[in-house]
Design an enzyme around this catalytic site. Structure first.
Site, PDB file in Angstrom:
ATOM      1  N   ARG A  24     -16.762   1.095   6.251  1.00 42.91           N
ATOM      2  CA  ARG A  24     -15.936   0.037   6.677  1.00 42.91           C
ATOM      3  C   ARG A  24     -15.177   0.641   8.049  1.00 42.91           C
ATOM      4  O   ARG A  24     -14.794  -0.280   9.011  1.00 42.91           O
ATOM      5  CB  ARG A  24     -14.777  -0.487   6.036  1.00 42.91           C
ATOM      6  CG  ARG A  24     -14.010   0.762   5.492  1.00 42.91           C
ATOM      7  CD  ARG A  24     -13.026   0.230   4.182  1.00 42.91           C
ATOM      8  NE  ARG A  24     -11.774  -0.126   4.807  1.00 42.91           N
ATOM      9  CZ  ARG A  24     -10.763  -0.315   3.908  1.00 42.91           C
ATOM     10  NH1 ARG A  24     -10.946  -0.414   2.531  1.00 42.91           N
ATOM     11  NH2 ARG A  24      -9.546  -0.572   4.345  1.00 42.91           N
ATOM     12  N   ASN A  84     -11.969  -5.783   1.801  1.00 40.96           N
ATOM     13  CA  ASN A  84     -12.121  -4.895   2.850  1.00 40.96           C
ATOM     14  C   ASN A  84     -13.179  -3.645   2.338  1.00 40.96           C
ATOM     15  O   ASN A  84     -14.278  -3.312   2.781  1.00 40.96           O
ATOM     16  CB  ASN A  84     -10.849  -3.973   3.385  1.00 40.96           C
ATOM     17  CG  ASN A  84     -10.015  -4.871   3.866  1.00 40.96           C
ATOM     18  OD1 ASN A  84     -10.088  -5.899   4.236  1.00 40.96           O
ATOM     19  ND2 ASN A  84      -8.539  -4.476   3.728  1.00 40.96           N
ATOM     20  N   ASP A  85     -13.038  -3.405   1.100  1.00 42.57           N
ATOM     21  CA  ASP A  85     -13.904  -2.468   0.223  1.00 42.57           C
ATOM     22  C   ASP A  85     -14.810  -3.213  -0.496  1.00 42.57           C
ATOM     23  O   ASP A  85     -15.976  -2.622  -0.355  1.00 42.57           O
ATOM     24  CB  ASP A  85     -12.894  -1.674  -0.882  1.00 42.57           C
ATOM     25  CG  ASP A  85     -12.547  -0.434  -0.138  1.00 42.57           C
ATOM     26  OD1 ASP A  85     -13.022   0.333   0.751  1.00 42.57           O
ATOM     27  OD2 ASP A  85     -11.169  -0.278  -0.371  1.00 42.57           O
ATOM     28  N   GLU A  95     -12.576  -4.626  -6.003  1.00 41.72           N
ATOM     29  CA  GLU A  95     -13.055  -4.098  -4.738  1.00 41.72           C
ATOM     30  C   GLU A  95     -14.494  -3.266  -4.804  1.00 41.72           C
ATOM     31  O   GLU A  95     -14.744  -2.711  -3.758  1.00 41.72           O
ATOM     32  CB  GLU A  95     -11.993  -3.366  -4.075  1.00 41.72           C
ATOM     33  CG  GLU A  95     -11.276  -2.099  -4.691  1.00 41.72           C
ATOM     34  CD  GLU A  95     -10.120  -1.710  -3.910  1.00 41.72           C
ATOM     35  OE1 GLU A  95      -9.880  -1.978  -2.756  1.00 41.72           O
ATOM     36  OE2 GLU A  95      -9.310  -0.874  -4.537  1.00 41.72           O
ATOM     37  N   CYS A 112      -6.476  -9.910  -1.242  1.00 45.83           N
ATOM     38  CA  CYS A 112      -5.444  -9.355  -0.302  1.00 45.83           C
ATOM     39  C   CYS A 112      -6.432  -8.754   0.796  1.00 45.83           C
ATOM     40  O   CYS A 112      -5.702  -7.828   1.452  1.00 45.83           O
ATOM     41  CB  CYS A 112      -4.599  -8.207  -1.006  1.00 45.83           C
ATOM     42  SG  CYS A 112      -5.621  -7.132  -2.053  1.00 45.83           S
ATOM     43  N   ARG A 166       0.906  -1.230  -0.020  1.00 41.10           N
ATOM     44  CA  ARG A 166       0.063   0.126   0.041  1.00 41.10           C
ATOM     45  C   ARG A 166       0.941   1.221  -0.005  1.00 41.10           C
ATOM     46  O   ARG A 166       1.328   1.606   1.016  1.00 41.10           O
ATOM     47  CB  ARG A 166      -0.758  -0.098   1.359  1.00 41.10           C
ATOM     48  CG  ARG A 166      -1.870  -0.936   1.386  1.00 41.10           C
ATOM     49  CD  ARG A 166      -2.766  -0.762   2.807  1.00 41.10           C
ATOM     50  NE  ARG A 166      -3.923  -1.722   2.687  1.00 41.10           N
ATOM     51  CZ  ARG A 166      -4.136  -2.854   3.275  1.00 41.10           C
ATOM     52  NH1 ARG A 166      -3.171  -3.315   4.025  1.00 41.10           N
ATOM     53  NH2 ARG A 166      -5.478  -3.302   3.117  1.00 41.10           N
TER      54      ARG A 166
HETATM   55  C1  PEP Z   1      -9.158  -3.881   0.435  1.00 39.77           C
HETATM   56  O1  PEP Z   1      -9.929  -3.072   0.382  1.00 39.77           O
HETATM   57  O2  PEP Z   1      -9.678  -5.139   0.650  1.00 39.77           O
HETATM   58  C2  PEP Z   1      -7.756  -3.784   0.477  1.00 39.77           C
HETATM   59  C3  PEP Z   1      -6.880  -4.612   0.455  1.00 39.77           C
HETATM   60  O3  PEP Z   1      -7.164  -2.334   0.149  1.00 39.77           O
HETATM   61  P1  PEP Z   1      -7.326  -1.290   1.478  1.00 39.77           P
HETATM   62  O4  PEP Z   1      -7.842  -1.879   2.582  1.00 39.77           O
HETATM   63  O5  PEP Z   1      -6.282  -0.577   1.080  1.00 39.77           O
HETATM   64  O6  PEP Z   1      -8.558  -0.326   0.938  1.00 39.77           O
HETATM   65 MG    MG Z   2      -9.390  -1.274  -0.968  1.00 39.00          MG
END
Ligand code: PEP
Ligand code: MG
Length: 584
Positions: free
Chosen positions: A471, A460-461, A437, A508, A300
């Site tokens: 989130r 996550n997104d 995402e 990821c 990141r």
């Molecule tokens: C995700 O969204 O799952 C991701 C890995 O990116 P970030 O958490 O940096 O938005």
């Molecule tokens: Mg993300």
């Protein structure tokens, strides 16, 4: 009487031992004025304190250097570097010169200024870096007061559980050197260096256990459960028996997992699974290499931007990415282009226009980069250049449609041509992938897969956008569940699209780091996980004890269920059965 104290568990495991209450009161700092004629002398006194603080830290470093890996010693280096930092020194000296403050007060004012800067940062990790400032200031103040460095009697420490107000990384390393069993601090958060360090060196630890020093006396028997963040003093016989059994199990488990370091991840029916790590900065590769000699599936890069509070130039980026690549020693590095906006933001330097009502749905990630190509191109150039030096891939966050992808690809091509024209060495065949995402991208995964070299699912997104849940909003976190059937369908579509197009698909998001979901994801056909370093061995253990073809048929049935709770209960049962079978 036995009491139970709760704090924040930052390093798992059970420790049982006698308490050692480590009390050191900080001298109060007073303000007074120094006559102009004595400024020079006062500045000398401050410089002498800096030199003494540095000497103390170097002495600690030398004492423990033999049995401490260099990457862990680097935590002390962070403090040594701070002692040389001009914002620290010159600011304090200016306070002496301009306001005639005594050195202690001048330093106090400067540290308040620095702490304020950190306090105002949005990123929780950076916010906690103020602890480092406070630790360094405290050491200098002690040197100014000429109070000796408080070191507990080393002969008393072996097997003891330390209770302290706060511990600096140097304290923590020194105590670990004397073979303490665990520690509890009254202050500090889960992201403090001391917390990270305790996890790295593997001692059970709890932070934020307020008033612990008042409630516990030296010599009392203590039990600490570092996973639960719980501490019991003067336990009764039954509690002791219970926790001794747990500790035995815990030690056996750690020994078992440690044997998996540097072993490949392969299912019992012979399928090799790739396990890569997630990092925020090149320094995180240290922790990764402690667990496995593997590559990075998600770097990141926004941390580089957030920490500097500006968009760094091409050269700074090139050097930083090169450092990450070289630390990986031939293992692949997947660099994600910046994902700024919403929860990850740079302050001050950018005119953000009117405040967006829904920043997560606004000018974020690739949208922001394409709006400001003059800021994005230096990153593209840096990645193309570093890719000429080793196995680098570029990953684009938050793409929502193919038109957007085409525009990004065109910009990359133009950047390549320009670099070739300038006779700069680049990787002309740099592999490019997309993060999936956003639901729209998952539903169009076939089209994305045809255009790209790889895909990576950002759960996550994906969960946030699929379930319309912010989130980072605690109020609705009970709804944030990766096992929601809609989320699982989108993940499945993406995995299938990758297989059809013959390109790798990784996952990821945090979901991949949670061992509870490892069997589910394997059964869905995921062959590439990018996860937190400290989850690597646990996830690998599950993979190495899983039969893929059997899992596939079981997961297929579970995915037919319509409710999150039903899916969750089936996954829990499956995990339990499988774990029992393999004596997990
Ligand atoms: C995700 O969204 O799952 C991701 C890995 O990116 P970030 O958490 O940096 O938005
Ligand atoms: Mg993300």
């Amino acid at each position: 009487m036995s009491i139970l104290i709760n704090g924040i568990g930052v390093s798992g495991g059970i420790a049982i031992g006698d308490a050692y209450v480590y009390s050191r009161e900080q001298e109060e700092v007073h303000e007074y004025r120094i006559p102009v004629a004595q400024h020079k002398k006062e500045i000398q006194r401050f410089k002498k304190a800096l030199a003494e603080a540095s000497k103390q830290l170097n002495e600690i470093k030398n004492k423990i250097a033999d049995d401490t890996p260099p990457d862990i010693l680097a935590f002390i280096d962070t403090h040594l570097l701070m002692l040389e930092d001009p914002t620290f020194n010159e600011g304090t000296i200016a306070n002496i010169k301009n306001f005639s403050y005594n050195a202690e007060w001048a330093l106090n004012i400067q540290s308040e200024r620095l702490v304020k800067v950190f306090d105002e940062m949005d990123d929780p990790y950076l916010r906690t870096r103020k602890d480092d400032v406070l630790h360094v200031v405290r050491r200098i103040q002690n040197c100014l007061a000429e109070t000796p460095d408080h070191v507990p009697d080393p002969t008393q420490l072996k097997g003891r559980i330390i209770i302290a107000d706060d511990l600096t990384p140097a304290d923590t390393l020194m105590l670990q050197h004397h073979k303490i069993a665990g520690f509890v601090t009254e202050y500090g958060g889960p992201l403090s260096h001391t917390a990270i360090l305790s996890k790295n060196i593997g001692i059970p630890a709890i932070v934020g256990a307020r008033h612990a020093r008042k409630l516990i006396q030296s010599g009392e028997t203590l039990i600490i459960d570092g996973s639960q963040g719980m501490l019991i003093n003067s336990p009764d016989y039954r509690s002791l028996k219970h926790y001794r059994a747990l500790r035995k199990k815990d030690v056996a488990r750690k020994t078992l997992l440690n044997k998996l370091k540097f072993v490949p991840a392969i299912t019992t029916d012979g399928k090799a699974i790739t396990l890569h790590g997630n990092i925020n900065r090149p320094e995180d590769i240290r922790a990764l290499k402690n667990f496995d000699d593997t590559g990075v599936g998600l770097y990141r890069t926004e941390m580089l931007f957030i920490e500097r509070n500006e968009w760094p130039d091409e050269e700074t980026q090139f050097k930083t990415y090169k450092r990450a690549l070289f630390r990986l020693k031939g293992q692949p590095l997947t660099i994600r282009t910046i994902d700024l906006g919403a929860d990850k933001e740079i302050q001050d330097t950018i005119d953000q226009g009117p405040m967006a009502h829904n920043p997560a749905m606004g000018l974020r990630a690739i949208r922001r980069c394409m709006k400001e190509p003059e800021l994005f191109i230096p990153q593209l150039r840096a990645i193309l250049r570093v890719a000429a030096l080793g196995p680098v891939r570029m990953m684009i966050p938050m793409l929502t449609n193919i038109e957007e992808l085409k525009q990004v690809q065109a910009l990359i091509e133009r950047t390549k041509k320009q670099l070739i024209k300038e006779k700069v060495r680049i990787d002309k065949k740099l592999q490019i992938g997309a993060m999936i995402e956003v639901p729209a991208a998952a539903l169009a995964a076939d089209a994305f897969a045809r255009q790209l070299d790889f895909l990576s699912i950002g759960t996550n997104d994906l969960i946030q956008y699929t379930l319309a849940l912010d989130r980072i909003d605690d109020e609705i976190s009970y709804l944030y569940n990766p096992l929601n059937p809609a989320v699982l369908q989108l993940i499945q579509i993406t995995i299938n699209a990758g297989k059809k197009a013959g390109i790798p698909v990784s996952l990821c998001g945090e979901m991949a780091s949670n061992p509870q979901y490892t069997r589910l994801l394997l059964g869905m056909g995921l062959e590439y996980f990018s996860i937190q370093a400290n989850a690597l061995l646990e996830v690998k253990h599950i993979i190495n004890n899983s039969n893929l073809s059997r899992l596939r048929s079981k997961i297929k049935k579970i995915l037919e269920l319509q409710s999150t709770h039903e899916i969750e209960s089936e996954i829990n049962q499956l995990n339990q059965r499988e774990a029992e079978k393999y004596n997990h």
